[in-house]
Enzyme design. Structure first.
Site, PDB file in Angstrom:
ATOM      1  N   ASN A  93     -30.884 -25.473 -47.633  1.00 41.99           N
ATOM      2  CA  ASN A  93     -30.816 -24.218 -46.906  1.00 41.99           C
ATOM      3  C   ASN A  93     -31.187 -24.325 -45.428  1.00 41.99           C
ATOM      4  O   ASN A  93     -31.189 -23.330 -44.726  1.00 41.99           O
ATOM      5  CB  ASN A  93     -31.758 -23.214 -47.611  1.00 41.99           C
ATOM      6  N   TYR A 159     -23.030 -24.158 -33.915  1.00 43.61           N
ATOM      7  CA  TYR A 159     -23.448 -23.632 -35.218  1.00 43.61           C
ATOM      8  C   TYR A 159     -22.227 -23.379 -36.097  1.00 43.61           C
ATOM      9  O   TYR A 159     -22.223 -23.739 -37.286  1.00 43.61           O
ATOM     10  CB  TYR A 159     -24.241 -22.349 -35.022  1.00 43.61           C
ATOM     11  N   LYS A 163     -21.561 -25.291 -39.620  1.00 40.66           N
ATOM     12  CA  LYS A 163     -21.438 -24.576 -40.891  1.00 40.66           C
ATOM     13  C   LYS A 163     -20.053 -24.752 -41.517  1.00 40.66           C
ATOM     14  O   LYS A 163     -19.916 -24.767 -42.741  1.00 40.66           O
ATOM     15  CB  LYS A 163     -21.762 -23.089 -40.687  1.00 40.66           C
ATOM     16  N   THR A 194     -33.290 -11.874 -41.946  1.00 35.73           N
ATOM     17  CA  THR A 194     -34.379 -12.839 -41.995  1.00 35.73           C
ATOM     18  C   THR A 194     -35.451 -12.415 -40.990  1.00 35.73           C
ATOM     19  O   THR A 194     -35.198 -11.560 -40.126  1.00 35.73           O
ATOM     20  CB  THR A 194     -33.877 -14.236 -41.627  1.00 35.73           C
TER      21      THR A 194
END
Length: 255
Positions: A93, A159, A163, A194
Site C-alpha cells: 500500500n 505519480y 500507479k 486520508t
C-alpha cells in the site's frame, strides 16, 4: 451462530500500515482474525496502529520498514513468517508523490516518486511470491490509483505513471503466478479522505474535487477501500485475479 471470521489465523502483511488506507485495512484484517504484520517506516504511527489492534483483541506485529529498501523489505517478510507463519495475504500500500508538472519536475523528484510508489510494490512482491508459492498459494493486493488509469489534474505525472505501473505489474504477476495458486489484484481509489487529504481540504472542498471525476460527489473513506481489499483477498474472490477494482464513486470516465 457466530459467523466464522474470514482470515482466522492467517498471516497477513500490510505495508504503509501507519495511517489512512493502510491502517484501516490492517485493522479490518485483524478484526477478521488475521495475524497482521504492520510494515511502516514511522515507528510512532506503526506502534499506534498495533496498539489499537491489540486493544480490540486482535494480534499484530509492527516491523519498522523502508518499503523501497530491498534489505528492509526482505527482513520484514522474514519477521512476519517467523512470528505468524508463512505469509498468506499481502496488501502492498505504500505510495507518495512530489508535486510538479512535466516541465517542473526534477529528475530527482521523478525517481523519488517511482521508488516509493512503484519500486516498493516490486520489492514486496519479489519476496512475498516465493513464500506463497512454497506454501500453497496466497493473495496479493496492490494499491494503485484512478490517476494511473485516467487523467487527473491534481496528480503529478510521476505519480500517475507510477500507479499505471502498479496496475500493469499486478496484471503481469497475476498471469505469471496463477499456476502457483497466487492471485494478484489492485485497488484503484479515487480521492480518499486520508489524514493528508483531510488536513489539506475541507469536506466541502473534497466534494468539489471528487465531482470532477466521480458520479458520487464525496471522497472515498479509507474503510471503504479496506473493504474492497479484504474482499479481493478472501476466499469469496477465489476466481478474481488480474483485475483493477475501482473504489472511486463511479469515477471511470475520462477527466
Amino acid at each position: 451462530m457466530m459467523q466464522a471470521r474470514r482470515f482466522e489465523g492467517r498471516s497477513v502483511i500490510v505495508t504503509g500500515a501507519g495511517s489512512g488506507i493502510g491502517a484501516a485495512t490492517a485493522q479490518a484484517f485483524a478484526a477478521e482474525g488475521a495475524l497482521v504484520t504492520l510494515a511502516e517506516l514511522d515507528p510512532v504511527k506503526g506502534a499506534a496502529v498495533r496498539a489499537a489492534i491489540i486493544e480490540q483483541g486482535g494480534k499484530a506485529l509492527f516491523v519498522e520498514t523502508d518499503a523501497a529498501d530491498e534489505g528492509s523489505v526482505k527482513g520484514m517478510i522474514e519477521a512476519a513468517c517467523a512470528a505468524h507463519g508463512p505469509v498468506r495475504h499481502a496488501f502492498n500500500n505504500v505510495g507518495l508523490s512530489r508535486p510538479g508538472s512535466l516541465e517542473e519536475l526534477s529528475l530527482e523528484d521523478w525517481n523519488w516518486t517511482m521508488r516509493i510508489s512503484l519500486t516498493s510494490v516490486f520489492l514486496a512482491m519479489k519476496y512475498e511470491v516465493p513464500v506463497m508459492r512454497t506454501n500453497g498459494g496466497g493473495t496479493i493486493v496492490n494499491t494503485a490509483s484512478m490517476s494511473g488509469r485516467i487523467y487527473t489534474p491534481s496528480a503529478a505525472p510521476s505519480y500517475s505513471a507510477a500507479k499505471a505501473g502498479v496496475i500493469h505489474l499486478s496484471q503481469y504477476a497475476s498471469c505469471a503466478y496463477a499456476k502457483d495458486n497466487i492471485r494478484v489484484n489492485s485497488v484503484l481509489p479515487g480521492l480518499t479522505a486520508t489524514p493528508l487529504i483531510t488536513s489539506m481540504f475541507t469536506t466541502e472542498q473534497q466534494g468539489v474535487i471528487a465531482s470532477e471525476h466521480q458520479m458520487i460527489h464525496r471522497a472515498v473513506e479509507p474503510r471503504e477501500v479496506a473493504a474492497a481489499v479484504l474482499f479481493l483477498s478472501s476466499d469469496e474472490a477465489a476466481m478474481i485475479t488480474g483485475r483493477g477494482l475501482e473504489v472511486a464513486g463511479g469515477g471511470s470516465h475520462p477527466g
